[in-house]
Enzyme design. Sequence first.
Site, PDB file in Angstrom:
ATOM      1  N   ASP A 246      35.857  30.993  32.811  1.00  0.00           N
ATOM      2  CA  ASP A 246      36.492  29.678  32.911  1.00  0.00           C
ATOM      3  C   ASP A 246      35.862  28.856  33.867  1.00  0.00           C
ATOM      4  OD1 ASP A 246      37.575  31.057  30.647  1.00  0.00           O
ATOM      5  OD2 ASP A 246      39.430  31.505  31.764  1.00  0.00           O
ATOM      6  N   ALA A 276      34.954  32.389  43.451  1.00  0.00           N
ATOM      7  CA  ALA A 276      36.335  32.338  42.671  1.00  0.00           C
ATOM      8  C   ALA A 276      36.736  34.013  42.820  1.00  0.00           C
ATOM      9  CB  ALA A 276      36.411  31.877  41.215  1.00  0.00           C
ATOM     10  N   GLY A 281      43.851  36.039  41.205  1.00  0.00           N
ATOM     11  CA  GLY A 281      44.338  35.043  40.310  1.00  0.00           C
ATOM     12  C   GLY A 281      43.386  34.362  39.573  1.00  0.00           C
TER      13      GLY A 281
HETATM   14  P1  ATP Z   1      35.690  36.735  32.938  1.00  0.00           P
HETATM   15  O1  ATP Z   1      36.107  37.308  31.124  1.00  0.00           O
HETATM   16  O2  ATP Z   1      36.072  37.879  33.774  1.00  0.00           O
HETATM   17  O3  ATP Z   1      36.305  35.317  32.922  1.00  0.00           O
HETATM   18  P2  ATP Z   1      33.041  36.429  31.354  1.00  0.00           P
HETATM   19  O4  ATP Z   1      33.043  37.827  30.909  1.00  0.00           O
HETATM   20  O5  ATP Z   1      33.698  35.376  30.740  1.00  0.00           O
HETATM   21  O6  ATP Z   1      34.233  36.573  32.834  1.00  0.00           O
HETATM   22  P3  ATP Z   1      31.038  36.651  33.326  1.00  0.00           P
HETATM   23  O7  ATP Z   1      29.482  36.762  32.855  1.00  0.00           O
HETATM   24  O8  ATP Z   1      31.511  38.115  33.930  1.00  0.00           O
HETATM   25  O9  ATP Z   1      31.997  35.981  32.450  1.00  0.00           O
HETATM   26  O10 ATP Z   1      30.878  35.740  34.772  1.00  0.00           O
HETATM   27  C1  ATP Z   1      30.746  34.436  34.700  1.00  0.00           C
HETATM   28  C2  ATP Z   1      30.069  33.972  35.857  1.00  0.00           C
HETATM   29  O11 ATP Z   1      30.771  34.260  37.022  1.00  0.00           O
HETATM   30  C3  ATP Z   1      28.593  34.677  36.132  1.00  0.00           C
HETATM   31  O12 ATP Z   1      27.712  34.043  35.334  1.00  0.00           O
HETATM   32  C4  ATP Z   1      28.413  34.571  37.578  1.00  0.00           C
HETATM   33  O13 ATP Z   1      27.891  33.418  37.830  1.00  0.00           O
HETATM   34  C5  ATP Z   1      29.927  34.676  38.068  1.00  0.00           C
HETATM   35  N1  ATP Z   1      30.385  36.061  38.343  1.00  0.00           N
HETATM   36  C6  ATP Z   1      31.155  36.943  37.805  1.00  0.00           C
HETATM   37  N2  ATP Z   1      31.366  38.133  38.481  1.00  0.00           N
HETATM   38  C7  ATP Z   1      30.430  37.962  39.508  1.00  0.00           C
HETATM   39  C8  ATP Z   1      30.299  38.781  40.637  1.00  0.00           C
HETATM   40  N3  ATP Z   1      30.997  40.086  40.694  1.00  0.00           N
HETATM   41  N4  ATP Z   1      29.606  38.280  41.683  1.00  0.00           N
HETATM   42  C9  ATP Z   1      29.074  37.304  41.519  1.00  0.00           C
HETATM   43  N5  ATP Z   1      29.085  36.217  40.527  1.00  0.00           N
HETATM   44  C10 ATP Z   1      30.076  36.548  39.604  1.00  0.00           C
END
Ligand code: ATP
Length: 297
Positions: A246, A276, A281
């Site tokens: 998000d 984040a 949170g």
């Molecule tokens: P969530 O459901 O946990 O909110 P999501 O599955 O929709 O996330 P992710 O691809 O896990 O999406 O994360 C979104 C973005 O956040 C990634 O593209 C990256 O830029 C950043 N991000 C997520 N996890 C990490 C991490 N462990 N280290 C660095 N950046 C991260």
Amino acid sequence: MTGQVVVVGSANVDLVVDVPRHPGGGETILGGDLRRTPGGKGANSAVAAARAGGAETTFVGALGRDESAELLLASLERAGVRTDLVSRVDAPTGTALITVSPDGENAIVVAPGANARLELTAAQVERIAHADVVLAQLEIPLDMVRAAAAARRPGARMVLNAAPSQDLPGDVWDALDLLIVNEYEAADLAHTQAAPEELAAALLERVPAVVITLGAEGSLVAQRDREPVRVPGVKVDAVDTTGAGDTFCGVLAAGLARGLDLAGAARLAGAAAALAVTRPGAQDAVPTAAEVEESAK
Ligand code: ATP
């Protein structure tokens, strides 16, 4: 340049309990202290867009007339989100029941409540018509995604974060300028398991631009008639990844609204989302533009 972002989406209060393990059917277990925090994909993204700066952000969503609604309004306003057009309806504010096991795995049940009652008003439609970027997700009725897309002005961008995962009807595909999905959602929508580049190529047959988020690996930015670009992840010690997606979507929307190109906006979004995940949170973890800048030094 100051742009206008309108986020059309959900707001939930997250009720979070740490548990030794997730309970099975018919089972009762004791957990830790209850935490009650502002969340919901729409509200989280609106907070992220506002904290990113450079764009004025309005949240369009529906809340009940209860204490949860006040908690969410306070969080949105603290971040600088415009809440003057939020609808109040006769249903409980959306609520997510979340248990977190010691390995950090979440089990979540969402009671949509007010989110399912969102009906765009004339004033909300007018605000959308002035936006540079309209961002929606799938925790609200699909008809409201359609209505938001239909209300945007020519040249404005309709961005859909297609989460939680669900298949999209043809008319919704046709209404999108940009799709943001994680790898699982990309595979669901493409009806195949493949590498991100292949998934993006399949999705580009339906939508002009796609960003696939890849967790710690960053993201893939793909646009028709251009080479796809990998935006590397920012190395951090992850504490809580709730709301990473998000945050990414909100910051990306704000970046586009102030005139960044898609890869530039994705880079900024990745830096903010990485920061984040180092904090617990959802909305409370979203950094400001100044914090993101400081972390990049
Ligand atoms: P969530 O459901 O946990 O909110 P999501 O599955 O929709 O996330 P992710 O691809 O896990 O999406 O994360 C979104 C973005 O956040 C990634 O593209 C990256 O830029 C950043 N991000 C997520 N996890 C990490 C991490 N462990 N280290 C660095 N950046 C991260």
